[in-house]
Motif scaffolding. Structure first.
Motif, PDB file in Angstrom:
ATOM      1  N   THR A  38       0.840  -1.191   0.000  1.00  0.00           N
ATOM      2  CA  THR A  38       0.000   0.000   0.000  1.00  0.00           C
ATOM      3  C   THR A  38       0.879   1.246   0.000  1.00  0.00           C
ATOM      4  O   THR A  38       1.908   1.293   0.688  1.00  0.00           O
ATOM      5  CB  THR A  38      -0.921   0.027   1.230  1.00  0.00           C
ATOM      6  OG1 THR A  38      -1.779  -1.130   1.195  1.00  0.00           O
ATOM      7  CG2 THR A  38      -1.771   1.286   1.268  1.00  0.00           C
ATOM      8  N   LEU A  39       0.473   2.248  -0.742  1.00  0.00           N
ATOM      9  CA  LEU A  39       1.175   3.528  -0.800  1.00  0.00           C
ATOM     10  C   LEU A  39       0.441   4.531   0.075  1.00  0.00           C
ATOM     11  O   LEU A  39      -0.787   4.667  -0.004  1.00  0.00           O
ATOM     12  CB  LEU A  39       1.224   4.035  -2.247  1.00  0.00           C
ATOM     13  CG  LEU A  39       1.823   5.408  -2.512  1.00  0.00           C
ATOM     14  CD1 LEU A  39       3.254   5.499  -2.003  1.00  0.00           C
ATOM     15  CD2 LEU A  39       1.761   5.731  -4.006  1.00  0.00           C
ATOM     16  N   LEU A  40       1.194   5.229   0.922  1.00  0.00           N
ATOM     17  CA  LEU A  40       0.637   6.266   1.781  1.00  0.00           C
ATOM     18  C   LEU A  40       1.168   7.624   1.347  1.00  0.00           C
ATOM     19  O   LEU A  40       2.375   7.804   1.182  1.00  0.00           O
ATOM     20  CB  LEU A  40       1.006   6.020   3.254  1.00  0.00           C
ATOM     21  CG  LEU A  40       0.584   4.691   3.869  1.00  0.00           C
ATOM     22  CD1 LEU A  40       1.035   4.619   5.326  1.00  0.00           C
ATOM     23  CD2 LEU A  40      -0.932   4.488   3.779  1.00  0.00           C
ATOM     24  N   ILE A  47       5.294   7.158   1.073  1.00  0.00           N
ATOM     25  CA  ILE A  47       5.591   6.047   1.976  1.00  0.00           C
ATOM     26  C   ILE A  47       4.981   4.772   1.404  1.00  0.00           C
ATOM     27  O   ILE A  47       3.773   4.710   1.159  1.00  0.00           O
ATOM     28  CB  ILE A  47       4.990   6.308   3.368  1.00  0.00           C
ATOM     29  CG1 ILE A  47       5.511   7.629   3.937  1.00  0.00           C
ATOM     30  CG2 ILE A  47       5.291   5.145   4.314  1.00  0.00           C
ATOM     31  CD1 ILE A  47       4.647   8.182   5.050  1.00  0.00           C
ATOM     32  N   ALA A  48       5.814   3.756   1.190  1.00  0.00           N
ATOM     33  CA  ALA A  48       5.316   2.456   0.742  1.00  0.00           C
ATOM     34  C   ALA A  48       5.348   1.495   1.917  1.00  0.00           C
ATOM     35  O   ALA A  48       6.323   1.457   2.671  1.00  0.00           O
ATOM     36  CB  ALA A  48       6.163   1.925  -0.406  1.00  0.00           C
ATOM     37  N   VAL A  49       4.282   0.714   2.062  1.00  0.00           N
ATOM     38  CA  VAL A  49       4.179  -0.218   3.185  1.00  0.00           C
ATOM     39  C   VAL A  49       3.896  -1.619   2.654  1.00  0.00           C
ATOM     40  O   VAL A  49       2.851  -1.861   2.036  1.00  0.00           O
ATOM     41  CB  VAL A  49       3.058   0.193   4.158  1.00  0.00           C
ATOM     42  CG1 VAL A  49       3.026  -0.767   5.352  1.00  0.00           C
ATOM     43  CG2 VAL A  49       3.251   1.629   4.631  1.00  0.00           C
ATOM     44  N   SER A  50       4.838  -2.528   2.889  1.00  0.00           N
ATOM     45  CA  SER A  50       4.625  -3.947   2.621  1.00  0.00           C
ATOM     46  C   SER A  50       4.065  -4.562   3.893  1.00  0.00           C
ATOM     47  O   SER A  50       4.638  -4.409   4.979  1.00  0.00           O
ATOM     48  CB  SER A  50       5.961  -4.617   2.249  1.00  0.00           C
ATOM     49  OG  SER A  50       5.820  -6.029   2.231  1.00  0.00           O
ATOM     50  N   ASP A  54       4.880 -11.549   7.491  1.00  0.00           N
ATOM     51  CA  ASP A  54       6.153 -11.196   8.122  1.00  0.00           C
ATOM     52  C   ASP A  54       6.135  -9.827   8.782  1.00  0.00           C
ATOM     53  O   ASP A  54       7.171  -9.355   9.275  1.00  0.00           O
ATOM     54  CB  ASP A  54       7.282 -11.252   7.096  1.00  0.00           C
ATOM     55  CG  ASP A  54       7.487 -12.653   6.542  1.00  0.00           C
ATOM     56  OD1 ASP A  54       7.453 -13.601   7.341  1.00  0.00           O
ATOM     57  OD2 ASP A  54       7.672 -12.797   5.314  1.00  0.00           O
ATOM     58  N   GLY A  55       4.988  -9.159   8.782  1.00  0.00           N
ATOM     59  CA  GLY A  55       4.885  -7.851   9.432  1.00  0.00           C
ATOM     60  C   GLY A  55       4.993  -6.699   8.458  1.00  0.00           C
ATOM     61  O   GLY A  55       4.783  -6.858   7.251  1.00  0.00           O
ATOM     62  N   LEU A  56       5.329  -5.531   8.987  1.00  0.00           N
ATOM     63  CA  LEU A  56       5.354  -4.301   8.196  1.00  0.00           C
ATOM     64  C   LEU A  56       6.774  -3.936   7.795  1.00  0.00           C
ATOM     65  O   LEU A  56       7.678  -3.893   8.630  1.00  0.00           O
ATOM     66  CB  LEU A  56       4.752  -3.141   8.990  1.00  0.00           C
ATOM     67  CG  LEU A  56       3.296  -3.262   9.438  1.00  0.00           C
ATOM     68  CD1 LEU A  56       2.885  -1.983  10.182  1.00  0.00           C
ATOM     69  CD2 LEU A  56       2.375  -3.507   8.252  1.00  0.00           C
ATOM     70  N   LYS A  76      -3.545   0.369  11.319  1.00  0.00           N
ATOM     71  CA  LYS A  76      -4.720  -0.145  10.612  1.00  0.00           C
ATOM     72  C   LYS A  76      -4.424  -1.429   9.848  1.00  0.00           C
ATOM     73  O   LYS A  76      -5.348  -2.172   9.503  1.00  0.00           O
ATOM     74  CB  LYS A  76      -5.256   0.919   9.655  1.00  0.00           C
ATOM     75  CG  LYS A  76      -5.829   2.139  10.361  1.00  0.00           C
ATOM     76  CD  LYS A  76      -6.324   3.173   9.362  1.00  0.00           C
ATOM     77  CE  LYS A  76      -6.885   4.395  10.071  1.00  0.00           C
ATOM     78  NZ  LYS A  76      -7.351   5.433   9.102  1.00  0.00           N
ATOM     79  N   PHE A  77      -3.152  -1.718   9.586  1.00  0.00           N
ATOM     80  CA  PHE A  77      -2.813  -2.954   8.876  1.00  0.00           C
ATOM     81  C   PHE A  77      -2.910  -4.168   9.798  1.00  0.00           C
ATOM     82  O   PHE A  77      -2.939  -5.302   9.324  1.00  0.00           O
ATOM     83  CB  PHE A  77      -1.407  -2.862   8.281  1.00  0.00           C
ATOM     84  CG  PHE A  77      -1.285  -1.863   7.169  1.00  0.00           C
ATOM     85  CD1 PHE A  77      -1.837  -2.123   5.921  1.00  0.00           C
ATOM     86  CD2 PHE A  77      -0.641  -0.660   7.369  1.00  0.00           C
ATOM     87  CE1 PHE A  77      -1.736  -1.198   4.889  1.00  0.00           C
ATOM     88  CE2 PHE A  77      -0.526   0.273   6.346  1.00  0.00           C
ATOM     89  CZ  PHE A  77      -1.080   0.003   5.095  1.00  0.00           C
ATOM     90  N   GLY A  78      -2.940  -3.938  11.118  1.00  0.00           N
ATOM     91  CA  GLY A  78      -3.112  -5.024  12.059  1.00  0.00           C
ATOM     92  C   GLY A  78      -1.954  -5.993  12.118  1.00  0.00           C
ATOM     93  O   GLY A  78      -2.135  -7.174  12.469  1.00  0.00           O
TER      94      GLY A  78
END
Length: 315
Positions: A38-40, A47-50, A54-56, A76-78
């Motif tokens: 997801t791109l923020l 900010i890119a978030v994988s 395995d987490g963030l 919010k990604f939990g």
């Protein structure tokens, strides 16, 4: 060096550190690129978030003033707190959240020069700004010279160093399976780019960085610029051609014996300098190019003529 009309997002925040009402602090907007990526869009760099089993894994982390909103967005990604943070370069609109995420347990990863710059006094002479060292929690704990790979969330994230481009610590980040490339500020979509002479940036490096990004992409690659909306390879080709076109015009004019003032008067960047609200206008960019035609060392010598005013560290 005189810089004309440089209202970059970087500059905006820097000048606003002591004026809270002016600090960029928008709501974070998200764009889903894949089920795991997801791109923020916040106040600073993209900010890119994988996010997966395995987490963030977070690429860049905005201004420090945006940290509460960034933290809320990540929650919010939990998946718990960030596991890794990769800085595309040291500028504080891309590394301002390092301290908070580092305190939360994230392993911060960056090029060797990013740690060196965050750990020491820095100057951005173009904006007459000085920065003291960052706190220990904000410093990268894993650094590399050429590149590294992280195998997480079902994909391979490869970080590749490009030398003396926007700064001397830039990296391109590619997700191999997703075919998504984050360029940091080697490629931006706010018009003519800022080249940080104080941090070893150069026009040659910017062009080489764009070329490397093109080599890492194909017609289907989605490209995340340092600032601006998601781009295509065709957008990056046009950007590379712009850099080359302006560089060649400035270099040819200098070879003919023209002074910087004469070159600026000829408006070699005019074809790409059409937006009066652009962050970097043509004359300023021509100065960046002219100063670094002979390499980053020449640009740093030019930058050292500037004087800075101390502002708080980007953490």
């Amino acid at each position: 060096m005189r810089v004309v009309a440089l209202l970059l997002p970087l500059m905006t925040a820097a000048c606003a550190v002591s004026q809270a009402q002016e600090i960029p602090n928008p709501e974070i907007r998200s764009e889903v690129l894949t089920p795991e990526l997801t791109l923020l869009f916040g106040g600073g760099g993209n900010i890119a978030v994988s996010h997966g089993a395995d987490g963030l894994v977070v690429i860049d982390d905005d201004y420090v003033q945006m940290t509460p909103k960034l933290t809320a967005a990540l929650e919010k990604f939990g998946k718990g707190p960030a596991r890794y943070v990769v800085n595309t370069h040291w500028h504080f609109d891309h590394s301002g959240g390092n301290a908070a995420l580092g305190k939360g347990g994230a392993v911060i990863v960056a090029h060797d020069n990013v740690r060196k710059r965050l750990a020491s006094d820095q100057v951005i002479a173009a904006f007459k700004l000085k920065f003291p060292p960052s706190t220990p929690e904000a410093l990268p704990v894993v650094t590399f010279a050429d590149g590294l790979s992280l195998h997480l969330n079902g994909d391979t994230l490869t970080a590749v160093h490009v030398a003396n481009a926007h700064t001397d610590g830039d990296v391109l980040v590619k997700w191999e399976k997703a075919n998504i490339l984050h360029t940091g500020d080697v490629f931006v979509r706010y018009g003519l780019p800022f080249i940080d002479l104080s941090s070893g940036g150069s026009i040659k490096g910017m062009i080489a960085g764009a070329e490397r990004a093109l080599a890492l992409s194909d017609a289907r690659t989605r490209i995340i610029p340092g600032h601006g909306e998601v781009a295509s390879r065709a957008d990056l080709v046009a950007y590379r051609d712009m850099l080359v076109g302006i560089r060649d015009r400035v270099a040819n004019a200098r070879a003919e014996g023209r002074t910087l003032a004469e070159i600026k008067a000829a408006k070699p960047a005019a074809a790409w300098d059409k937006d009066p609200k652009a962050h970097v206008r043509g004359d300023a960019f021509v100065e960046f190019v002219f100063a670094t035609l002979d390499g980053p060392a020449a640009g740093q010598a030019t930058a050292q003529k500037g004087k800075g005013e101390l502002i708080p560290a980007p953490v």
